[in-house]
Design a protein around this motif. Sequence first.
Motif, PDB file in Angstrom:
ATOM      1  N   GLN A  71       0.826  -1.204   0.000  1.00  0.00           N
ATOM      2  CA  GLN A  71       0.000   0.000   0.000  1.00  0.00           C
ATOM      3  C   GLN A  71       0.866   1.262   0.000  1.00  0.00           C
ATOM      4  O   GLN A  71       0.524   2.254  -0.658  1.00  0.00           O
ATOM      5  N   PHE A  72       1.976   1.222   0.696  1.00  0.00           N
ATOM      6  CA  PHE A  72       2.889   2.360   0.712  1.00  0.00           C
ATOM      7  C   PHE A  72       3.421   2.639  -0.695  1.00  0.00           C
ATOM      8  O   PHE A  72       3.451   3.790  -1.152  1.00  0.00           O
ATOM      9  N   SER A  73       3.848   1.595  -1.398  1.00  0.00           N
ATOM     10  CA  SER A  73       4.375   1.754  -2.756  1.00  0.00           C
ATOM     11  C   SER A  73       3.307   2.302  -3.698  1.00  0.00           C
ATOM     12  O   SER A  73       3.610   3.128  -4.574  1.00  0.00           O
ATOM     13  N   LEU A  74       2.085   1.860  -3.516  1.00  0.00           N
ATOM     14  CA  LEU A  74       0.983   2.379  -4.335  1.00  0.00           C
ATOM     15  C   LEU A  74       0.798   3.873  -4.111  1.00  0.00           C
ATOM     16  O   LEU A  74       0.621   4.643  -5.069  1.00  0.00           O
ATOM     17  N   LEU A  75       0.869   4.306  -2.862  1.00  0.00           N
ATOM     18  CA  LEU A  75       0.724   5.734  -2.557  1.00  0.00           C
ATOM     19  C   LEU A  75       1.894   6.544  -3.113  1.00  0.00           C
ATOM     20  O   LEU A  75       1.713   7.700  -3.525  1.00  0.00           O
ATOM     21  N   VAL A  76       3.100   5.957  -3.128  1.00  0.00           N
ATOM     22  CA  VAL A  76       4.238   6.617  -3.772  1.00  0.00           C
ATOM     23  C   VAL A  76       3.941   6.835  -5.255  1.00  0.00           C
ATOM     24  O   VAL A  76       4.187   7.917  -5.809  1.00  0.00           O
ATOM     25  N   LEU A  77       3.390   5.812  -5.912  1.00  0.00           N
ATOM     26  CA  LEU A  77       3.056   5.922  -7.333  1.00  0.00           C
ATOM     27  C   LEU A  77       1.987   6.981  -7.568  1.00  0.00           C
ATOM     28  O   LEU A  77       2.094   7.803  -8.492  1.00  0.00           O
ATOM     29  N   VAL A  78       0.959   6.977  -6.735  1.00  0.00           N
ATOM     30  CA  VAL A  78      -0.101   7.979  -6.872  1.00  0.00           C
ATOM     31  C   VAL A  78       0.471   9.386  -6.732  1.00  0.00           C
ATOM     32  O   VAL A  78       0.131  10.304  -7.493  1.00  0.00           O
ATOM     33  N   ASN A  79       1.387   9.558  -5.766  1.00  0.00           N
ATOM     34  CA  ASN A  79       1.953  10.889  -5.572  1.00  0.00           C
ATOM     35  C   ASN A  79       2.847  11.307  -6.729  1.00  0.00           C
ATOM     36  O   ASN A  79       3.016  12.501  -6.984  1.00  0.00           O
ATOM     37  N   ALA A  80       3.399  10.344  -7.451  1.00  0.00           N
ATOM     38  CA  ALA A  80       4.163  10.686  -8.655  1.00  0.00           C
ATOM     39  C   ALA A  80       3.253  11.351  -9.686  1.00  0.00           C
ATOM     40  O   ALA A  80       3.638  12.345 -10.323  1.00  0.00           O
ATOM     41  N   PHE A  81       2.048  10.849  -9.847  1.00  0.00           N
ATOM     42  CA  PHE A  81       1.104  11.473 -10.782  1.00  0.00           C
ATOM     43  C   PHE A  81       0.630  12.830 -10.271  1.00  0.00           C
ATOM     44  O   PHE A  81       0.383  13.750 -11.061  1.00  0.00           O
ATOM     45  N   VAL A  82       0.530  12.969  -8.945  1.00  0.00           N
ATOM     46  CA  VAL A  82       0.193  14.280  -8.367  1.00  0.00           C
ATOM     47  C   VAL A  82       1.279  15.298  -8.731  1.00  0.00           C
ATOM     48  O   VAL A  82       0.982  16.405  -9.203  1.00  0.00           O
ATOM     49  N   GLY A  83       2.543  14.928  -8.538  1.00  0.00           N
ATOM     50  CA  GLY A  83       3.639  15.833  -8.869  1.00  0.00           C
ATOM     51  C   GLY A  83       3.723  16.133 -10.354  1.00  0.00           C
ATOM     52  O   GLY A  83       4.025  17.269 -10.752  1.00  0.00           O
ATOM     53  N   ALA A  84       3.446  15.143 -11.182  1.00  0.00           N
ATOM     54  CA  ALA A  84       3.519  15.343 -12.629  1.00  0.00           C
ATOM     55  C   ALA A  84       2.541  16.413 -13.102  1.00  0.00           C
ATOM     56  O   ALA A  84       2.810  17.121 -14.082  1.00  0.00           O
ATOM     57  N   MET A  85       1.411  16.553 -12.412  1.00  0.00           N
ATOM     58  CA  MET A  85       0.449  17.594 -12.781  1.00  0.00           C
ATOM     59  C   MET A  85       1.052  18.987 -12.636  1.00  0.00           C
ATOM     60  O   MET A  85       0.806  19.883 -13.455  1.00  0.00           O
ATOM     61  N   LEU A 106      -6.433   4.731  -9.893  1.00  0.00           N
ATOM     62  CA  LEU A 106      -5.712   4.086  -8.796  1.00  0.00           C
ATOM     63  C   LEU A 106      -6.308   4.460  -7.444  1.00  0.00           C
ATOM     64  O   LEU A 106      -6.470   3.604  -6.560  1.00  0.00           O
ATOM     65  N   SER A 107      -6.669   5.730  -7.280  1.00  0.00           N
ATOM     66  CA  SER A 107      -7.196   6.198  -5.991  1.00  0.00           C
ATOM     67  C   SER A 107      -8.563   5.605  -5.685  1.00  0.00           C
ATOM     68  O   SER A 107      -8.880   5.308  -4.531  1.00  0.00           O
ATOM     69  N   VAL A 108      -9.383   5.441  -6.714  1.00  0.00           N
ATOM     70  CA  VAL A 108     -10.739   4.907  -6.513  1.00  0.00           C
ATOM     71  C   VAL A 108     -10.710   3.401  -6.263  1.00  0.00           C
ATOM     72  O   VAL A 108     -11.357   2.895  -5.344  1.00  0.00           O
ATOM     73  N   PHE A 109      -9.933   2.672  -7.062  1.00  0.00           N
ATOM     74  CA  PHE A 109     -10.066   1.213  -7.083  1.00  0.00           C
ATOM     75  C   PHE A 109      -8.984   0.450  -6.316  1.00  0.00           C
ATOM     76  O   PHE A 109      -9.188  -0.721  -5.988  1.00  0.00           O
ATOM     77  N   VAL A 110      -7.850   1.058  -6.015  1.00  0.00           N
ATOM     78  CA  VAL A 110      -6.756   0.290  -5.416  1.00  0.00           C
ATOM     79  C   VAL A 110      -6.321   0.822  -4.048  1.00  0.00           C
ATOM     80  O   VAL A 110      -5.980   0.041  -3.157  1.00  0.00           O
ATOM     81  N   GLN A 138      -4.005  19.809  -5.748  1.00  0.00           N
ATOM     82  CA  GLN A 138      -2.735  19.479  -5.114  1.00  0.00           C
ATOM     83  C   GLN A 138      -2.856  19.463  -3.589  1.00  0.00           C
ATOM     84  O   GLN A 138      -2.285  18.602  -2.916  1.00  0.00           O
ATOM     85  N   GLY A 139      -3.603  20.429  -3.040  1.00  0.00           N
ATOM     86  CA  GLY A 139      -3.791  20.472  -1.599  1.00  0.00           C
ATOM     87  C   GLY A 139      -4.471  19.217  -1.072  1.00  0.00           C
ATOM     88  O   GLY A 139      -4.088  18.675  -0.024  1.00  0.00           O
ATOM     89  N   LEU A 140      -5.473  18.738  -1.803  1.00  0.00           N
ATOM     90  CA  LEU A 140      -6.203  17.543  -1.368  1.00  0.00           C
ATOM     91  C   LEU A 140      -5.386  16.273  -1.578  1.00  0.00           C
ATOM     92  O   LEU A 140      -5.302  15.418  -0.686  1.00  0.00           O
ATOM     93  N   THR A 141      -4.773  16.127  -2.760  1.00  0.00           N
ATOM     94  CA  THR A 141      -4.112  14.863  -3.082  1.00  0.00           C
ATOM     95  C   THR A 141      -2.764  14.717  -2.388  1.00  0.00           C
ATOM     96  O   THR A 141      -2.490  13.688  -1.767  1.00  0.00           O
ATOM     97  N   TRP A 142      -1.926  15.752  -2.475  1.00  0.00           N
ATOM     98  CA  TRP A 142      -0.579  15.623  -1.905  1.00  0.00           C
ATOM     99  C   TRP A 142      -0.648  15.567  -0.380  1.00  0.00           C
ATOM    100  O   TRP A 142       0.028  14.768   0.265  1.00  0.00           O
ATOM    101  N   SER A 143      -1.483  16.409   0.232  1.00  0.00           N
ATOM    102  CA  SER A 143      -1.626  16.358   1.693  1.00  0.00           C
ATOM    103  C   SER A 143      -2.059  14.975   2.153  1.00  0.00           C
ATOM    104  O   SER A 143      -1.554  14.440   3.136  1.00  0.00           O
TER     105      SER A 143
END
Length: 411
Positions: A13-27, A185-189, A116-121
């Motif tokens: 789950q930690f690795s998944l959140l790292v991946l999600v945050n990569a897409f947050v930063g890419a925005m 990823l955020s909805v389903f995983v 960004q405030g919602l996702t990265w926080s």
Amino acid sequence: MSIRLGLRENLGQFSLLVLVNAFVGAMVGLERSILPAIAEQEFHIAARTAILSFIVVFGVSKALTNYFAGHFSDRFGRKQVLVAGWLTAIPVPFVLMWAPDWNWVVGANVLLGMSQGLTWSTTVIMKIDLVGPKQRGLAMGLNEFAGYFAVASSALATGWFAARFGLRPEPFYLGVVYVVIGLLLSVFVVRETRHYVAHELRTHHPETGESRLTQGEIFRRTSLTDCNLSSVSQAGLVNNLNDGMAWGLFPLVFAAAGMTLVQIGLLAAIYPAVWGASQIFTGALSDKIGRKWLIVWGMWLQAGGIAVTALTADFMTFGLGAVLLGLGTAMVYPTLLAAIGDVAHPSWRASAVGVYRFWRDLGYAVGALLAGITADLFGLVPAMWLVAALTLLSGLISAVRMTETFTRGTG
């Protein structure tokens, strides 16, 4: 289900959140190298303050959303706030592609800041939930590595697309991909992590008066009255103040020195790439040597990087300034978040993270306004020197006011 705190224990789950945050930063990286050029070339905006208006509204909307994200994640759950952040981001790439005037771009950055405030926080809070007290520095280093390495990669990619196809719309097609994958990823995983806090409270923190603070008390402690929390908040604000200046003015400085769009994209990517990659090591290092002096020397190294950039008009030296600024920021960024986790009680930690991130990301707006006004009145180089001086002063404040927050053997 058995709940265990720790990075290794929750690696999936930690690795998944790292991946999600990569897409947050890419925005955020979508805009990093080309939006000032769009302002000048497509909308013919000359004033530095007007060009930097997109960073001002981004910083204010992100700062305010950060504050509420911490509170809402305690009240409604982390996952719901994360999904809401991605839903808010959906219009952003489309508006940036087709905006008929600059006001539309500014409006897109209001939405981007909220997202960004919602996702990265939330990804920060969820990782702190999972790892418990022992490896916060490493956890924050991995989180910020993913986010800011993605910022750099996205900035480099959009610079390349802009040089090959034009400033719009092609570079922003990437944003559609980022939003779709991040939302799915955020909805389903991704799974909720709030119950990990309850477990940490039972096993590590007996019930005391510290666990029953109001939102007002948390805000005052984190902003003013607690020497460590407030020192962290001011350092975060100044850190993003200089990042806001770098985001808005550095592309203009590079262009004025004769750099091409490809070179500007590369220079815009070096700083967050070094920042992102180094955080894996600096976050873990703070778990070994402590937080305070990494923060202090990181602020001073950032000031040095800005000074080097102000003194040159050469591509290689610009690159050196970007490396120094990235290294200094890497020393500070995950360490500040880890220090918040050290000091704040788990029952109000998410809210304290929200308050800290409110002040930190308000730095974007302060930095953009301060740098833009100074650049309009006195020029680009004096604006950079002013920001370098403020960054040096922030490190001095932390050196005098902070005590060490990390206790070896915690947890």
